[in-house]
Design a protein around this motif. Structure first.
Motif, mmCIF file in Angstrom:
data_model
loop_
_atom_site.group_PDB
_atom_site.id
_atom_site.type_symbol
_atom_site.label_atom_id
_atom_site.label_comp_id
_atom_site.label_asym_id
_atom_site.label_seq_id
_atom_site.Cartn_x
_atom_site.Cartn_y
_atom_site.Cartn_z
ATOM 1 N N ASP A 67 0.836 -1.204 0.000
ATOM 2 C CA ASP A 67 0.000 0.000 0.000
ATOM 3 C C ASP A 67 0.872 1.256 0.000
ATOM 4 O OD1 ASP A 67 -2.177 -1.717 0.126
ATOM 5 O OD2 ASP A 67 -2.544 -1.383 2.265
ATOM 6 N N ALA A 68 1.916 1.252 0.821
ATOM 7 C CA ALA A 68 2.821 2.406 0.889
ATOM 8 C C ALA A 68 3.541 2.605 -0.443
ATOM 9 C CB ALA A 68 3.831 2.223 2.022
ATOM 10 N N LEU A 69 3.996 1.504 -1.059
ATOM 11 C CA LEU A 69 4.658 1.615 -2.359
ATOM 12 C C LEU A 69 3.730 2.219 -3.404
ATOM 13 C CD1 LEU A 69 6.702 -1.690 -2.646
ATOM 14 C CD2 LEU A 69 7.606 0.633 -2.776
ATOM 15 N N ARG A 70 2.481 1.780 -3.414
ATOM 16 C CA ARG A 70 1.527 2.336 -4.379
ATOM 17 C C ARG A 70 1.387 3.854 -4.186
ATOM 18 N NH1 ARG A 70 -0.521 -2.777 -3.730
ATOM 19 N NH2 ARG A 70 -0.961 -3.829 -5.698
ATOM 20 N N GLU A 71 1.274 4.281 -2.933
ATOM 21 C CA GLU A 71 1.143 5.716 -2.652
ATOM 22 C C GLU A 71 2.394 6.482 -3.099
ATOM 23 O OE1 GLU A 71 -0.225 9.400 -1.496
ATOM 24 O OE2 GLU A 71 -1.328 7.536 -1.838
ATOM 25 N N ILE A 72 3.562 5.962 -2.755
ATOM 26 C CA ILE A 72 4.825 6.612 -3.136
ATOM 27 C C ILE A 72 4.942 6.680 -4.657
ATOM 28 C CG2 ILE A 72 7.340 6.356 -3.127
ATOM 29 C CD1 ILE A 72 6.941 4.966 -0.310
ATOM 30 N N LEU A 73 4.685 5.574 -5.324
ATOM 31 C CA LEU A 73 4.844 5.508 -6.778
ATOM 32 C C LEU A 73 3.830 6.395 -7.505
ATOM 33 C CD1 LEU A 73 5.658 1.730 -6.966
ATOM 34 C CD2 LEU A 73 7.222 3.596 -7.590
ATOM 35 N N ARG A 74 2.594 6.468 -6.988
ATOM 36 C CA ARG A 74 1.616 7.385 -7.580
ATOM 37 C C ARG A 74 2.107 8.828 -7.459
ATOM 38 N NH1 ARG A 74 -2.230 4.591 -4.533
ATOM 39 N NH2 ARG A 74 -3.101 2.926 -5.766
ATOM 40 N N THR A 75 2.634 9.165 -6.276
ATOM 41 C CA THR A 75 3.153 10.516 -6.052
ATOM 42 C C THR A 75 4.298 10.824 -7.005
ATOM 43 O OG1 THR A 75 2.492 10.406 -3.733
ATOM 44 C CG2 THR A 75 4.161 12.039 -4.287
ATOM 45 N N MET A 76 5.087 9.798 -7.347
ATOM 46 C CA MET A 76 6.216 9.958 -8.264
ATOM 47 C C MET A 76 5.789 9.906 -9.734
ATOM 48 S SD MET A 76 8.940 7.515 -6.249
ATOM 49 C CE MET A 76 10.170 7.573 -7.549
ATOM 50 N N SER A 77 4.493 9.781 -9.996
ATOM 51 C CA SER A 77 3.920 9.747 -11.350
ATOM 52 C C SER A 77 4.260 8.483 -12.135
ATOM 53 C CB SER A 77 4.321 10.989 -12.153
ATOM 54 O OG SER A 77 3.850 12.153 -11.511
ATOM 55 N N ALA A 78 4.432 7.370 -11.426
ATOM 56 C CA ALA A 78 4.607 6.091 -12.115
ATOM 57 C C ALA A 78 3.272 5.659 -12.700
ATOM 58 C CB ALA A 78 5.107 5.029 -11.142
ATOM 59 N N GLU A 79 3.319 4.828 -13.729
ATOM 60 C CA GLU A 79 2.110 4.206 -14.266
ATOM 61 C C GLU A 79 1.985 2.838 -13.595
ATOM 62 O OE1 GLU A 79 0.379 2.147 -18.264
ATOM 63 O OE2 GLU A 79 1.893 3.695 -18.522
ATOM 64 N N LEU A 80 1.191 2.775 -12.535
ATOM 65 C CA LEU A 80 1.049 1.514 -11.798
ATOM 66 C C LEU A 80 0.237 0.517 -12.615
ATOM 67 C CD1 LEU A 80 0.470 2.717 -8.148
ATOM 68 C CD2 LEU A 80 2.427 1.482 -9.058
ATOM 69 N N LEU A 81 0.778 -0.675 -12.747
ATOM 70 C CA LEU A 81 0.113 -1.756 -13.478
ATOM 71 C C LEU A 81 -0.561 -2.669 -12.458
ATOM 72 C CD1 LEU A 81 2.966 -2.554 -16.039
ATOM 73 C CD2 LEU A 81 0.956 -1.089 -16.376
ATOM 74 N N ASP A 82 -1.582 -2.148 -11.766
ATOM 75 C CA ASP A 82 -2.227 -2.926 -10.714
ATOM 76 C C ASP A 82 -2.824 -4.242 -11.200
ATOM 77 O OD1 ASP A 82 -1.582 -1.585 -8.365
ATOM 78 O OD2 ASP A 82 -3.156 -0.101 -8.659
ATOM 79 N N PRO A 83 -3.424 -4.300 -12.393
ATOM 80 C CA PRO A 83 -3.939 -5.596 -12.846
ATOM 81 C C PRO A 83 -2.836 -6.645 -13.056
ATOM 82 C CG PRO A 83 -4.897 -3.822 -14.143
ATOM 83 C CD PRO A 83 -3.805 -3.227 -13.306
ATOM 84 N N VAL A 84 -1.608 -6.184 -13.238
ATOM 85 C CA VAL A 84 -0.473 -7.088 -13.435
ATOM 86 C C VAL A 84 0.138 -7.485 -12.101
ATOM 87 C CG1 VAL A 84 1.874 -7.212 -14.372
ATOM 88 C CG2 VAL A 84 0.053 -6.178 -15.716
ATOM 89 N N SER A 85 0.096 -6.592 -11.129
ATOM 90 C CA SER A 85 0.717 -6.832 -9.825
ATOM 91 C C SER A 85 0.029 -7.982 -9.117
ATOM 92 C CB SER A 85 0.624 -5.563 -8.977
ATOM 93 O OG SER A 85 1.288 -4.490 -9.618
ATOM 94 N N GLY A 86 0.785 -8.663 -8.238
ATOM 95 C CA GLY A 86 0.192 -9.785 -7.536
ATOM 96 C C GLY A 86 1.097 -10.346 -6.461
ATOM 97 N N THR A 87 0.615 -11.432 -5.872
ATOM 98 C CA THR A 87 1.323 -12.094 -4.781
ATOM 99 C C THR A 87 1.821 -13.459 -5.232
ATOM 100 O OG1 THR A 87 -0.012 -10.974 -3.117
ATOM 101 C CG2 THR A 87 1.081 -12.989 -2.420
ATOM 102 N N VAL A 88 3.067 -13.727 -4.919
ATOM 103 C CA VAL A 88 3.675 -15.032 -5.119
ATOM 104 C C VAL A 88 4.135 -15.468 -3.729
ATOM 105 C CG1 VAL A 88 5.524 -16.336 -6.241
ATOM 106 C CG2 VAL A 88 4.409 -14.460 -7.459
ATOM 107 N N PRO A 89 3.275 -16.179 -2.981
ATOM 108 C CA PRO A 89 3.574 -16.471 -1.579
ATOM 109 C C PRO A 89 4.774 -17.403 -1.400
ATOM 110 C CG PRO A 89 1.574 -17.615 -2.266
ATOM 111 C CD PRO A 89 2.025 -16.767 -3.423
ATOM 112 N N LEU A 90 5.788 -16.890 -0.696
ATOM 113 C CA LEU A 90 6.996 -17.662 -0.411
ATOM 114 C C LEU A 90 7.196 -17.720 1.100
ATOM 115 C CD1 LEU A 90 9.363 -16.181 -3.133
ATOM 116 C CD2 LEU A 90 8.074 -18.306 -3.227
ATOM 117 N N PRO A 91 7.907 -18.742 1.580
ATOM 118 C CA PRO A 91 8.066 -18.901 3.029
ATOM 119 C C PRO A 91 8.940 -17.856 3.705
ATOM 120 C CG PRO A 91 9.319 -20.573 1.861
ATOM 121 C CD PRO A 91 8.514 -19.826 0.839
#
Length: 182
Positions: A125-149
């Motif tokens: 959530d913090a990264l999304r806020e920071i990156l939006r502020t920096m004018s990145a084009e967030l690819l939220d539909p591409v982003s995801g979780t790869v659960p690792l131990p």
């Protein structure tokens, strides 16, 4: 597909740990990437000086100049960042601070990869806020979780586990499709 048609994706691991789940998932991603993607792992996080606006002038510190050149040479970024104390680790926030003044960063497509088995979301959530502020084009539909131990999970173990491997392959295919239209 020819090498010229490949999209260059700069992979940024947010951990300084020698064997981190975040770095391991990005190393595995390089092996699983579709032919249309060239994944390049950035390894200069530990070399970056602490951000100081007074140092953001020509000539830039060499490690910062290399980071900005790597970002400028990429078509997109893929970030895998751990969560510490419900936030972004200081070293990775420092990297992002150095990119605020990077003229080729605004509009850069960015996908986030969460490698936490606990489903932690505060750093994401913090990264999304920071990156939006920096004018990145967030690819939220591409982003995801790869659960690792977590700690101690290396590239080979990511590739050997069917669930994380499948999640990662799916994410990379979505990234390749998203970059076709960028």
């Amino acid at each position: 597909m020819t090498a010229a048609a490949r999209r260059r994706v700069l992979c940024l691991a947010g951990s300084l740990r020698a064997v981190s789940a975040n770095r391991s998932v990005l190393e595995a991603a390089r092996e699983l990437a579709p032919a249309s993607l060239e994944l390049v792992l950035y390894d200069g996080l530990a070399a970056l000086p602490w951000f100081n606006p007074d140092d953001e002038r020509d000539p830039l510190p060499p490690a910062v100049a290399r980071l900005r050149a790597a970002v400028a040479d990429s078509d997109a970024l893929l970030i895998a960042c751990p969560e510490y104390a419900h936030g972004v680790p200081g070293a990775f926030k420092n990297l992002l601070d150095w990119l605020v003044g990077c003229p080729r960063f605004p509009g850069k497509p960015v996908a986030l990869l969460n490698a936490s088995a606990r489903g932690s979301h505060h750093a994401q959530d913090a990264l999304r806020e920071i990156l939006r502020t920096m004018s990145a084009e967030l690819l939220d539909p591409v982003s995801g979780t790869v659960p690792l131990p977590g700690a101690g999970c290396d590239r080979a173990s990511v590739l050997a586990q069917p669930e994380p491997r499948g999640e990662l392959e799916t994410l990379l295919k979505r990234l390749a499709r998203a970059l076709e239209s960028v």
